[in-house]
Design an enzyme around this catalytic site. Structure first.
Site, PDB file in Angstrom:
ATOM      1  N   LYS A 143      62.061   6.808  28.823  1.00  0.00           N
ATOM      2  CA  LYS A 143      61.378   5.902  29.769  1.00  0.00           C
ATOM      3  C   LYS A 143      61.678   4.570  29.814  1.00  0.00           C
ATOM      4  O   LYS A 143      60.743   3.709  30.129  1.00  0.00           O
ATOM      5  CB  LYS A 143      59.878   6.400  29.776  1.00  0.00           C
ATOM      6  CG  LYS A 143      59.589   7.815  29.835  1.00  0.00           C
ATOM      7  CD  LYS A 143      57.942   8.109  29.857  1.00  0.00           C
ATOM      8  CE  LYS A 143      57.764   9.554  30.101  1.00  0.00           C
ATOM      9  NZ  LYS A 143      56.295   9.638  29.885  1.00  0.00           N
TER      10      LYS A 143
ATOM     11  N   PRO B   4      55.279   6.697  34.112  1.00  0.00           N
ATOM     12  CA  PRO B   4      56.056   7.419  35.006  1.00  0.00           C
ATOM     13  C   PRO B   4      56.924   8.483  34.178  1.00  0.00           C
ATOM     14  O   PRO B   4      56.977   8.434  32.861  1.00  0.00           O
ATOM     15  CB  PRO B   4      57.189   6.135  35.253  1.00  0.00           C
ATOM     16  CG  PRO B   4      57.014   5.240  34.250  1.00  0.00           C
ATOM     17  CD  PRO B   4      55.593   5.415  33.991  1.00  0.00           C
ATOM     18  N   GLU B   5      57.383   9.506  35.102  1.00  0.00           N
ATOM     19  CA  GLU B   5      58.260  10.476  34.336  1.00  0.00           C
ATOM     20  C   GLU B   5      59.756   9.850  34.258  1.00  0.00           C
ATOM     21  O   GLU B   5      60.079   8.877  35.025  1.00  0.00           O
ATOM     22  CB  GLU B   5      58.312  11.592  35.282  1.00  0.00           C
ATOM     23  CG  GLU B   5      57.003  12.223  35.826  1.00  0.00           C
ATOM     24  CD  GLU B   5      56.117  12.927  34.683  1.00  0.00           C
ATOM     25  OE1 GLU B   5      56.911  13.459  33.757  1.00  0.00           O
ATOM     26  OE2 GLU B   5      55.107  12.778  34.688  1.00  0.00           O
TER      27      GLU B   5
ATOM     28  N   ARG C  80      45.285  12.259  28.421  1.00  0.00           N
ATOM     29  CA  ARG C  80      45.835  12.296  29.484  1.00  0.00           C
ATOM     30  C   ARG C  80      44.877  13.514  30.254  1.00  0.00           C
ATOM     31  O   ARG C  80      44.031  14.089  29.494  1.00  0.00           O
ATOM     32  CB  ARG C  80      47.182  13.124  29.378  1.00  0.00           C
ATOM     33  CG  ARG C  80      48.004  12.170  28.768  1.00  0.00           C
ATOM     34  CD  ARG C  80      48.766  11.076  29.689  1.00  0.00           C
ATOM     35  NE  ARG C  80      49.637  10.340  29.065  1.00  0.00           N
ATOM     36  CZ  ARG C  80      49.575   9.166  28.188  1.00  0.00           C
ATOM     37  NH1 ARG C  80      48.484   8.888  27.933  1.00  0.00           N
ATOM     38  NH2 ARG C  80      50.703   8.782  27.893  1.00  0.00           N
TER      39      ARG C  80
END
Length: 266
Positions: free
Chosen positions: A51, A2-3, A250
């Protein structure tokens, strides 16, 4: 993963549900803390750090959790059916007579002394959403390795905390460079970090990690998730490839016309 804005919203939701209330239900369903009894302790606050989530309890204890790829906290009313997944995926339950917070698939569940929180989050760089955001320090950390690819440098939470792959790709587009460009060649780094903070702060108020200003699902992002589709700015087909070290791969998205610099496809 998640951001930072998603984690910020999760922390706000947990804070509203738990802070200022005494725990009447508390289960940590992980071997290291399965016997810990937190009932009777008041929740002081739930604070995001990059995060990471820090749930602070009276008596000097902190529950440190991290969502990573699949973790999720959900809040339910007493008697409401829990619907975040099968029971065996539950890693933590914190509740009071009004609200119950259930943590599903949490890869990190760590109970530590509040005085020792640095053991969990001390390695993080300046937090883009934190009250003590330090842009100069973030720039200094980025400059320490000027040859590193921009996307990798932005994703490294030791440089600055809060950016995930969506924003890393979008910031590369908005900065006019490919994800593989050297961070030292990124023009206007101060502007890019200011933009990163602005986008994440807006993301705290609305879901979707919107970077274009458009709320429609197919137009929320300039390049992220748009492989094979036309660039919203120039119409060139968006390309995609992997980036990052093997252990931290990524997916990168970029416009070959709007973004200059190296890429695996030339």
């Amino acid at each position: 993963m998640p951001e930072g804005d998603s984690v910020f919203r999760t922390a706000a939701r947990l804070h509203r549900a738990l802070a200022g209330q005494v725990l009447t239900t508390a289960e940590l369903r992980v071997p290291a803390h399965a016997t810990a009894d937190l009932t009777g302790r008041a929740v002081l606050d739930v604070t995001p750090r990059g995060k990471h989530l820090l749930t602070r309890l009276d008596g000097g204890l902190t529950l440190h959790t991290h969502l990573r790829m699949d973790g999720r906290w959900q809040v339910f009313r007493p008697g409401e059916r829990w619907n975040g997944g099968p029971a065996w995926q539950i890693r933590a339950v914190l509740g009071n007579p009004q609200q119950i917070a259930v943590g599903y698939r949490l890869p990190v569940v760590q109970l530590l002394r509040t005085a020792d929180e640095a053991m969990a989050v001390g390695h993080l760089g300046p937090d883009l959403l934190g009250p003590d955001w330090d842009q100069a320090e973030a720039l200094r950390r980025l400059a320490a390795d000027p040859g590193r690819p921009v996307a990798e440098a932005l994703l490294d939470q030791r440089n600055l905390a809060g950016i995930g792959n969506v924003y890393a790709n979008e910031l590369c587009f908005l900065g006019g460079v490919t994800p593989w460009s050297a961070v030292g060649e990124l023009p206007g780094q101060e502007r890019v970090l200011a933009l990163a903070r602005r986008l994440l702060r807006l993301g705290c108020e609305r879901p979707g990690h919107i970077t274009t200003g458009e709320s429609r699902p197919d137009r929320r992002h300039w390049v992220y998730g748009r492989a094979g589709r036309p660039c919203l700015r120039c119409g060139t087909v968006i390309r995609t490839a992997d980036h990052g070290e093997p252990a931290h791969r990524r997916v990168a998205y970029w416009c070959p016309h709007c973004q200059r610099g190296p890429s695996p496809t030339g």
